[in-house]
Scaffold this motif. Structure first.
Motif, PDB file in Angstrom:
ATOM      1  N   SER A 151       0.961  -1.307  -0.093  1.00  0.00           N
ATOM      2  CA  SER A 151      -0.033  -0.084   0.068  1.00  0.00           C
ATOM      3  C   SER A 151       0.728   1.108  -0.010  1.00  0.00           C
ATOM      4  O   SER A 151       0.246   1.644  -0.753  1.00  0.00           O
ATOM      5  CB  SER A 151      -1.267  -0.213   1.065  1.00  0.00           C
ATOM      6  N   GLN A 152       1.379   1.279   0.733  1.00  0.00           N
ATOM      7  CA  GLN A 152       2.794   2.220   0.921  1.00  0.00           C
ATOM      8  C   GLN A 152       3.956   3.015  -1.193  1.00  0.00           C
ATOM      9  O   GLN A 152       3.394   3.738  -1.305  1.00  0.00           O
ATOM     10  CB  GLN A 152       4.058   2.071   1.522  1.00  0.00           C
ATOM     11  N   ARG A 153       3.705   1.557  -1.447  1.00  0.00           N
ATOM     12  CA  ARG A 153       4.445   1.666  -2.924  1.00  0.00           C
ATOM     13  C   ARG A 153       3.033   2.007  -3.870  1.00  0.00           C
ATOM     14  O   ARG A 153       3.495   2.544  -4.906  1.00  0.00           O
ATOM     15  CB  ARG A 153       5.126   0.938  -3.216  1.00  0.00           C
ATOM     16  N   VAL A 154       2.088   1.911  -4.145  1.00  0.00           N
ATOM     17  CA  VAL A 154       0.501   1.755  -4.705  1.00  0.00           C
ATOM     18  C   VAL A 154       0.092   3.475  -4.683  1.00  0.00           C
ATOM     19  O   VAL A 154       0.701   4.127  -5.221  1.00  0.00           O
ATOM     20  CB  VAL A 154      -0.197   1.077  -3.782  1.00  0.00           C
ATOM     21  N   ALA A 155       0.726   4.115  -2.902  1.00  0.00           N
ATOM     22  CA  ALA A 155       0.262   5.981  -2.183  1.00  0.00           C
ATOM     23  C   ALA A 155       1.165   6.419  -3.121  1.00  0.00           C
ATOM     24  O   ALA A 155       0.416   7.511  -3.297  1.00  0.00           O
ATOM     25  CB  ALA A 155       0.515   6.080  -1.165  1.00  0.00           C
ATOM     26  N   SER A 156       2.487   5.785  -3.000  1.00  0.00           N
ATOM     27  CA  SER A 156       3.654   6.520  -4.299  1.00  0.00           C
ATOM     28  C   SER A 156       3.442   6.414  -5.867  1.00  0.00           C
ATOM     29  O   SER A 156       4.067   6.707  -6.432  1.00  0.00           O
ATOM     30  CB  SER A 156       5.051   6.312  -3.885  1.00  0.00           C
TER      31      SER A 156
ATOM     32  N   ILE B   3      14.352  -4.664   2.694  1.00  0.00           N
ATOM     33  CA  ILE B   3      14.337  -4.015   0.785  1.00  0.00           C
ATOM     34  C   ILE B   3      13.605  -2.866   0.207  1.00  0.00           C
ATOM     35  O   ILE B   3      14.557  -2.473  -0.917  1.00  0.00           O
ATOM     36  CB  ILE B   3      14.921  -5.401   0.085  1.00  0.00           C
ATOM     37  N   PHE B   4      12.674  -3.423   0.270  1.00  0.00           N
ATOM     38  CA  PHE B   4      11.359  -2.199  -0.111  1.00  0.00           C
ATOM     39  C   PHE B   4      11.112  -1.006   0.087  1.00  0.00           C
ATOM     40  O   PHE B   4      10.540   0.010   0.448  1.00  0.00           O
ATOM     41  CB  PHE B   4       9.809  -2.642   0.054  1.00  0.00           C
ATOM     42  N   GLU B   5      12.035  -0.761   1.691  1.00  0.00           N
ATOM     43  CA  GLU B   5      11.779   1.201   2.245  1.00  0.00           C
ATOM     44  C   GLU B   5      12.652   1.782   2.254  1.00  0.00           C
ATOM     45  O   GLU B   5      13.960   1.468   0.705  1.00  0.00           O
ATOM     46  CB  GLU B   5      12.663   0.478   4.020  1.00  0.00           C
ATOM     47  N   LYS B   6      12.495   2.962   1.742  1.00  0.00           N
ATOM     48  CA  LYS B   6      13.268   3.359   1.105  1.00  0.00           C
ATOM     49  C   LYS B   6      14.229   4.047   1.500  1.00  0.00           C
ATOM     50  O   LYS B   6      13.769   4.473   2.534  1.00  0.00           O
ATOM     51  CB  LYS B   6      12.155   4.788   1.124  1.00  0.00           C
ATOM     52  N   LYS B   7      15.606   4.701   0.981  1.00  0.00           N
ATOM     53  CA  LYS B   7      16.677   5.420   1.551  1.00  0.00           C
ATOM     54  C   LYS B   7      16.353   6.839   1.287  1.00  0.00           C
ATOM     55  O   LYS B   7      16.156   6.929   0.074  1.00  0.00           O
ATOM     56  CB  LYS B   7      17.930   5.241   0.467  1.00  0.00           C
ATOM     57  N   LEU B   8      16.486   7.682   1.971  1.00  0.00           N
ATOM     58  CA  LEU B   8      17.084   8.793   1.603  1.00  0.00           C
ATOM     59  C   LEU B   8      17.530   9.591   1.545  1.00  0.00           C
ATOM     60  O   LEU B   8      18.833   9.123   1.668  1.00  0.00           O
ATOM     61  CB  LEU B   8      16.663   9.571   3.092  1.00  0.00           C
ATOM     62  N   ARG B   9      17.668  10.535   0.094  1.00  0.00           N
ATOM     63  CA  ARG B   9      18.239  10.861  -0.812  1.00  0.00           C
ATOM     64  C   ARG B   9      18.391  12.787  -0.173  1.00  0.00           C
ATOM     65  O   ARG B   9      17.366  13.186   0.198  1.00  0.00           O
ATOM     66  CB  ARG B   9      17.950  10.819  -2.136  1.00  0.00           C
ATOM     67  N   VAL B  10      19.914  13.230  -0.606  1.00  0.00           N
ATOM     68  CA  VAL B  10      19.309  14.725  -0.856  1.00  0.00           C
ATOM     69  C   VAL B  10      19.743  14.798  -1.903  1.00  0.00           C
ATOM     70  O   VAL B  10      20.146  14.616  -3.266  1.00  0.00           O
ATOM     71  CB  VAL B  10      21.094  14.959  -0.756  1.00  0.00           C
ATOM     72  N   VAL B  11      18.672  15.868  -1.800  1.00  0.00           N
ATOM     73  CA  VAL B  11      17.615  16.790  -3.217  1.00  0.00           C
ATOM     74  C   VAL B  11      18.393  17.896  -3.429  1.00  0.00           C
ATOM     75  O   VAL B  11      18.582  18.936  -2.155  1.00  0.00           O
ATOM     76  CB  VAL B  11      16.043  16.777  -2.864  1.00  0.00           C
ATOM     77  N   VAL B  12      19.033  18.495  -3.504  1.00  0.00           N
ATOM     78  CA  VAL B  12      19.247  19.496  -4.545  1.00  0.00           C
ATOM     79  C   VAL B  12      18.973  20.569  -5.247  1.00  0.00           C
ATOM     80  O   VAL B  12      18.125  20.424  -6.782  1.00  0.00           O
ATOM     81  CB  VAL B  12      21.479  19.701  -4.984  1.00  0.00           C
TER      82      VAL B  12
END
Length: 113
Positions: A36-41, A104-113
């Protein structure tokens, strides 16, 4: 007129040793939570659950007309089940704990510039 014949006599005898494997309610809650988390995204759109002798598979699709993106399989060969995450026949994760495999499906945080 005619004799009454039962269809049971013509069916193949079921193998008693080959029992279908199923996901428990807790496992389904974990799988559907990640789904459901991936469907929401907007990443995933459909899923399928297959039950076969010795294995249960939860497959995830981007659309209903494609091959599965990922498959989470539960194998019950021994006393304790084993969970495997697959993508195009490549094993991504394997563990005796479903929650560990689903990391493995958890989203990793990324730096957005």
């Amino acid at each position: 007129m005619g004799d009454l014949m039962r269809l049971e006599a013509y069916r193949r005898p079921a193998r008693k040793s080959a029992k279908a494997t199923y996901f428990t309610r807790t496992e389904l809650n974990q799988l559907l939570s990640a789904y459901s988390q991936r469907v929401a995204s907007g990443e995933w759109r459909d899923y399928a659950i297959d039950h076969r002798p010795g294995i249960a598979v939860f497959s995830v699709f981007r659309s209903t007309h494609e091959r599965p993106l990922y498959a989470v399989a539960k194998r019950t060969a021994g006393k304790q089940p084993e969970y495997v995450v697959l993508s195009d026949h490549q094993r991504l994760a394997r563990s005796s704990s479903l929650s560990e495999c689903l990391r493995i499906f958890e989203k990793k945080l990324r730096v957005v510039v």
